[in-house]
Design a protein around this motif. Structure first.
Motif, mmCIF file in Angstrom:
data_model
loop_
_atom_site.group_PDB
_atom_site.id
_atom_site.type_symbol
_atom_site.label_atom_id
_atom_site.label_comp_id
_atom_site.label_asym_id
_atom_site.label_seq_id
_atom_site.Cartn_x
_atom_site.Cartn_y
_atom_site.Cartn_z
ATOM 1 N N LYS A 4 5.577 74.077 -23.489
ATOM 2 C CA LYS A 4 6.331 73.853 -22.248
ATOM 3 C C LYS A 4 5.511 74.414 -21.087
ATOM 4 N N ILE A 5 5.310 73.574 -20.095
ATOM 5 C CA ILE A 5 4.437 73.935 -18.977
ATOM 6 C C ILE A 5 5.207 73.798 -17.667
ATOM 7 N N ILE A 6 5.112 74.821 -16.837
ATOM 8 C CA ILE A 6 5.708 74.744 -15.494
ATOM 9 C C ILE A 6 4.565 74.757 -14.472
ATOM 10 N N ILE A 7 4.640 73.825 -13.527
ATOM 11 C CA ILE A 7 3.665 73.814 -12.420
ATOM 12 C C ILE A 7 4.394 74.252 -11.156
ATOM 13 N N ALA A 23 -1.375 66.096 -10.794
ATOM 14 C CA ALA A 23 -0.986 64.845 -11.458
ATOM 15 C C ALA A 23 -1.961 64.524 -12.591
ATOM 16 N N ALA A 24 -3.250 64.753 -12.336
ATOM 17 C CA ALA A 24 -4.257 64.515 -13.388
ATOM 18 C C ALA A 24 -4.045 65.485 -14.547
ATOM 19 N N PHE A 25 -3.792 66.738 -14.193
ATOM 20 C CA PHE A 25 -3.528 67.739 -15.239
ATOM 21 C C PHE A 25 -2.316 67.334 -16.072
ATOM 22 N N LYS A 26 -1.255 66.917 -15.366
ATOM 23 C CA LYS A 26 0.009 66.553 -16.016
ATOM 24 C C LYS A 26 -0.197 65.368 -16.973
ATOM 25 N N GLU A 38 7.112 69.999 -12.907
ATOM 26 C CA GLU A 38 6.422 70.416 -11.677
ATOM 27 C C GLU A 38 7.428 70.629 -10.555
ATOM 28 N N PHE A 39 7.254 71.721 -9.848
ATOM 29 C CA PHE A 39 8.090 71.996 -8.674
ATOM 30 C C PHE A 39 7.221 71.950 -7.422
ATOM 31 N N PHE A 40 7.653 71.145 -6.456
ATOM 32 C CA PHE A 40 6.994 71.113 -5.146
ATOM 33 C C PHE A 40 7.726 72.115 -4.262
ATOM 34 N N LEU A 41 7.167 73.290 -4.178
ATOM 35 C CA LEU A 41 7.869 74.421 -3.580
ATOM 36 C C LEU A 41 8.190 74.184 -2.105
ATOM 37 N N GLY A 42 7.330 73.414 -1.430
ATOM 38 C CA GLY A 42 7.506 73.175 0.000
ATOM 39 C C GLY A 42 8.765 72.415 0.354
ATOM 40 N N GLU A 43 9.301 71.679 -0.601
ATOM 41 C CA GLU A 43 10.524 70.923 -0.302
ATOM 42 C C GLU A 43 11.762 71.644 -0.838
ATOM 43 N N MET A 44 11.558 72.869 -1.306
ATOM 44 C CA MET A 44 12.687 73.632 -1.847
ATOM 45 C C MET A 44 13.074 74.750 -0.880
ATOM 46 N N ASN A 45 14.297 75.184 -1.021
ATOM 47 C CA ASN A 45 14.790 76.272 -0.186
ATOM 48 C C ASN A 45 14.571 77.602 -0.924
ATOM 49 N N ILE A 46 13.469 78.258 -0.592
ATOM 50 C CA ILE A 46 13.103 79.487 -1.306
ATOM 51 C C ILE A 46 12.820 80.587 -0.285
ATOM 52 N N ASN A 47 13.631 81.597 -0.309
ATOM 53 C CA ASN A 47 13.467 82.714 0.631
ATOM 54 C C ASN A 47 12.456 83.736 0.105
ATOM 55 N N GLY A 48 11.964 84.545 1.009
ATOM 56 C CA GLY A 48 11.057 85.625 0.615
ATOM 57 C C GLY A 48 11.799 86.735 -0.106
ATOM 58 N N CYS A 49 11.069 87.423 -0.971
ATOM 59 C CA CYS A 49 11.641 88.565 -1.700
ATOM 60 C C CYS A 49 12.112 89.629 -0.705
ATOM 61 N N VAL A 82 2.158 78.764 -17.277
ATOM 62 C CA VAL A 82 2.480 78.668 -15.847
ATOM 63 C C VAL A 82 1.227 78.201 -15.103
ATOM 64 N N ILE A 83 1.345 77.073 -14.407
ATOM 65 C CA ILE A 83 0.231 76.564 -13.602
ATOM 66 C C ILE A 83 0.497 76.930 -12.148
ATOM 67 N N LEU A 84 -0.422 77.691 -11.576
ATOM 68 C CA LEU A 84 -0.320 78.063 -10.167
ATOM 69 C C LEU A 84 -1.205 77.098 -9.391
ATOM 70 N N ALA A 85 -0.583 76.273 -8.568
ATOM 71 C CA ALA A 85 -1.320 75.231 -7.850
ATOM 72 C C ALA A 85 -1.126 75.414 -6.357
ATOM 73 N N SER A 86 -2.241 75.330 -5.613
ATOM 74 C CA SER A 86 -2.130 75.579 -4.171
ATOM 75 C C SER A 86 -3.343 75.042 -3.420
#
Ligand SMILES: Cc1cc2nc3c(=O)[nH]c(=O)nc-3n(C[C@H](O)[C@H](O)[C@H](O)COP(=O)(O)O)c2cc1C
Length: 182
Positions: A4-7, A23-26, A38-49, A82-86
């Motif tokens: 199980k892989i999370i991007i 996408a190529a990796f996937k 895969e989660f596109f973090l920029g379109e999600m509502n995620i507050n800072g810690c 866990v794939i850290l993509a940026s």
């Protein structure tokens, strides 16, 4: 065995260079029989810690803040990799990825010793230039501190605009990294 892989994709450009790499990796990872979310973090509502050290009471929703991290937490907890993509932003990872990653601390808070769940990890990045050193430093420190194991880095320099990455050999590197996960 299937993994199980999370991007966690910290690029705000859903058709951008980082997303083309993921996408190529996937494609490769799925071809090898793995399950990728895969989660596109920029379109999600995620507050800072908030740095409150008050999380970890409910491991299904471990943070005191209730936002879109609640969608990520269960997938993260289940994930083997866990794939850290940026994109490279000012010589480091984007704020979107850093913000989400900080919030994963709430999962460590579920453990009395703040122990993080053990994962494999990989770094996927795109940039106009080639200055990935600071991001690699962060990633390598993270690997050591969390006790995770890096399975690879795909760092693609020389790409600025959407589409610049098409035909780039790094796409095959990303694909092969995915295929190598068995
Ligand atoms: C805010 C911002 C900061 C950036 N900082 C850098 C940088 O420090 N070094 C670099 O080589 N490219 C930098 N870039 C260029 C991006 O890394 C490049 O356009 C990359 O391909 C974007 O990936 P994306 O298509 O996945 O969004 C920056 C771009 C933006 C918008």
């Amino acid at each position: 065995m299937s993994k199980k892989i999370i991007i966690l994709n910290g690029s705000p450009r859903k058709k951008g260079n980082t997303a083309t790499l993921t996408a190529a990796f996937k494609r490769g990872a799925e071809k090898a029989g793995n399950q990728v979310t895969e989660f596109f973090l920029g379109e999600m509502n995620i507050n800072g810690c908030k740095g409150c050290f008050g999380g970890g009471k409910d491991c299904n929703s471990p943070c005191v803040q209730k936002d879109d991290m609640d969608v990520i937490y269960p997938v993260y907890q289940e994930a083997d990799i866990v794939i850290l993509a940026s994109p490279l932003y000012y010589w480091t990872i984007s704020g979107q990825l850093k913000t989400a990653f900080d919030r994963l601390f709430a999962v460590a808070e579920c453990n009395p010793n703040y122990r993080n769940p053990k994962k494999d990890m990989a770094l996927i990045m795109a940039a106009e230039g080639y200055g990935f050193e600071e991001s690699e430093y962060w990633y390598d420190r993270l690997e050591k501190h969390l006790g995770w194991k890096s399975i690879g880095k795909v760092l693609c320099g020389g790409v600025m605009n959407v589409g610049d990455i098409s035909e780039n050999e790094k796409l095959d590197e990303a694909y092969q990294l995915g295929v190598s996960i068995q």
